[in-house]
Each structure stands twice: as C-alpha cells, then as structure tokens.
Design a protein around this motif. Structure first.
Motif, PDB file in Angstrom:
ATOM      1  N   THR A 173     -21.069 -19.097   7.048  1.00 41.65           N
ATOM      2  CA  THR A 173     -20.175 -20.244   6.894  1.00 41.65           C
ATOM      3  C   THR A 173     -20.751 -21.183   5.845  1.00 41.65           C
ATOM      4  O   THR A 173     -21.941 -21.502   5.875  1.00 41.65           O
TER       5      THR A 173
ATOM      6  N   VAL B 235     -20.093 -24.909   3.844  1.00 45.94           N
ATOM      7  CA  VAL B 235     -19.378 -26.187   3.843  1.00 45.94           C
ATOM      8  C   VAL B 235     -19.819 -26.974   2.624  1.00 45.94           C
ATOM      9  O   VAL B 235     -21.019 -27.150   2.388  1.00 45.94           O
TER      10      VAL B 235
ATOM     11  N   LEU C 299     -13.363 -25.002   3.822  1.00 45.75           N
ATOM     12  CA  LEU C 299     -14.415 -24.282   4.538  1.00 45.75           C
ATOM     13  C   LEU C 299     -14.366 -22.810   4.155  1.00 45.75           C
ATOM     14  O   LEU C 299     -13.307 -22.188   4.155  1.00 45.75           O
ATOM     15  N   GLN C 300     -15.528 -22.246   3.796  1.00 47.73           N
ATOM     16  CA  GLN C 300     -15.587 -20.820   3.470  1.00 47.73           C
ATOM     17  C   GLN C 300     -16.235 -20.067   4.618  1.00 47.73           C
ATOM     18  O   GLN C 300     -17.326 -20.427   5.070  1.00 47.73           O
TER      19      GLN C 300
END
Length: 318
Positions: free
Chosen positions: A228, A230, A236-237
């Motif tokens: 994840t 940020v 958000l990826q």
C-alpha cells in the motif's frame, strides 16, 4: 507555427505527467517489488542473511515512443557477528528518449533485534540523493523552432528515508517513507508563452507491505502479499499479489494494482545463487485501451552468496 509550438509543449506535458506519475508519484513503481523490497524499505537491508545483489529493468507502455524506462541495481548484506546490515541502491529513470532522466544513489543501513525465537525486527535508514537532467532540445523533432528554456544538467538533490521491518520465516510486514525531503526539482519564473513554467516537487510516499507464506504441501508454497502506498495529492495505491512456489524452484502468480493494471509473474531458481524472473502488466485504465500501448514488462536477475551461509536450507520466498 503556433500550432507546432503548442504540440511541442503538449508533448512535454505528457512526458512531465508520465514522470510525475511513474517516478515522482512519486517514487518509481515495480510489479516485482517483492524482489526489490530494499528500494521501498531501507530496513530490509541485510534481512536475507547473505550477500544479495539484484538487477531489475522495467519498460513502461510498450509501443509508446519515449515511454518511461527504469533500471535498478541494489546490493545488501548483513555484517557478520553484529546486528547491522548495509546496502547500496542505484535507480536510473529515463523518459522521452532522454528528455527527462534521473539517477538515484543511496546508501542504506539497518539494525536488527530478535523479538522472539523466529521473529526479527529491523530499523532502517537511507541517505543519498539524485541527479536530474532535463533536455528541452529533445522536443525539436516536433517543432521547427528551438525551445526557449534552459536545460538542466546533473542537478543534485539530497534525500533520506526511514523504515521498520518485521519478519519471521513465514511472515513479513514493513512501514517506511523512503524519501522524506520534499525537493523542488525545477522551476521557471518566466511567464511568456515560449517559456517553461513547471514545478516538480517530490512528496513523501508512505509504504506499508505485508505477506505470508503458506505451506500447501511438500512441493507447493503459496504467498499472498499487499503493498500500500499513500502520497498526498494522489489516490491510494494498492498492489495485491498471489504467488505459488513449486519445489523451491519455480514461482508463478498474478497481481492487481487497484484501478491501474493486472499482472502476470513468473520466476525460476536457476541455481543456489541465481534467480531470474519476469512480470507483464496490462493497464485497466483508458491508457490501456490505446491501440499502441502493449503493456509493460519487468525482468530481474538476483545473485546471492549462499554457500558462505550454511544455515540457509531453502530459498526465502520474500
């Protein structure tokens, strides 16, 4: 002529946007991040228990002229008879056939403590910097007139990062911010139509990684994993992957980058020392529907000095 100038600057805007989204999105993204974890988290340095060196090449958006390319070289190792680890990392980005290029040089250090019989907790520090090159003359193929802006050559920007990483023989998790300084790369105070007026600013990227290895039977292992990312000003990826390892030799799996791409991954343990792997991404965004975009791919090669460490029974799956 005005139309040609506008087209030239439109091309630069596309290259600049690609640079922001792929590199300064700000950090470079990898589908096979599980084999390049040290770039994401400096606390990973030395965690594999032996000298490990990896080379990874990524080509983004096949078929698009001037699309981003990334080459990464990293090396890390524990320091014997101590709780310390070290590493070095070099990352080279190239966009627009040399219009924008950036090279990162980083030194990494980690300190590891035993928190249980099988658990280790590591703290990492990264220090280094990058060299930025911006060549406006690369746009002349689309404009009869030269661009009235000064090129940037080897502009150096320092940076540092922090990370924490916990792992056992089956589980790992890490939290990191590999680049903490919000560096402004280039700017122009001129405001006429023929001058560049762009500002690139590296923002802090926060990473959370985790994964677990399940022993399905004597031959198969299964590892789901999540990364994840940020960063302020961007969605958000979330990268989710599922990989299988057969007979400690052959790995295969799939990954999904939320609202961005689906990927296929494959790897092979050639010998105790060498591992090779490849990944292919297919965009699920509107960019993926463009006829000349044939996806992205990565190739990596890893070498490890296994024979010097007799405690290593089988290759780690992370």
């Amino acid at each position: 002529m005005i139309l040609k100038k506008r087209f030239s600057w439109l091309l630069f805007l596309l290259l600049f946007t690609a640079w922001q989204s792929v590199h300064a999105q700000q950090d470079a993204q990898y589908t096979q991040y599980m084999y390049n974890t040290m770039t994401v988290n400096p606390a990973y340095a030395g965690s594999r228990g032996q000298l490990s060196a990896a080379l990874l090449y990524r080509s983004q958006w096949l078929g698009v002229d001037g699309a981003p390319e990334t080459l990464t070289l990293n090396l890390h190792s524990p320091i014997r008879n101590s709780n310390l680890g070290y590493g070095v990392s070099i990352v080279r980005d190239n966009i627009g056939n040399g219009a924008v290029s950036e090279t990162y040089f980083d030194a990494l250090f980690s300190y590891t403590i035993d928190v249980s019989l099988d658990g280790k907790l590591s703290f990492g520090l990264k220090a280094g910097g990058n060299l930025l090159n911006l060549d406006f003359t690369k746009l002349r193929n689309f404009d009869l007139e030269s661009v009235n802006s000064d090129n940037i050559e080897n502009r150096f920007s320092p940076n540092f990062g922090l990370g924490i990483y916990y792992h056992t023989s089956k589980f790992y998790a890490g939290l990191s911010a590999p680049n903490l300084l919000q560096t402004e790369h280039f700017d122009s105070s001129q405001t006429d139509a023929n001058s560049a007026q762009f500002l690139s600013k590296d923002r802090i990227n926060f990473y959370l990684i985790t994964g677990y290895v399940f022993d399905l039977n004597n031959n198969f292992k299964f590892k789901p994993a999540i990364l994840t990312k940020v960063v302020s000003g961007a969605p958000l990826q979330l990268d989710m992957s599922a990989n299988f390892l057969y007979n400690d030799k052959f790995s295969f799996g799939a990954a999904y980058r939320w609202n961005a791409a689906v990927s296929a991954l494959v790897g092979f343990q050639i010998s105790d020392q060498f591992t090779i792997g490849m990944a292919y991404d297919k965009e699920v965004t509107e960019l993926g529907a463009v006829q000349f975009n044939q996806g992205s791919y990565e190739i990596f090669l890893r070498y490890e000095l296994v024979k010097s460490f007799k405690k290593l029974v089988s290759p780690r799956f992370f």
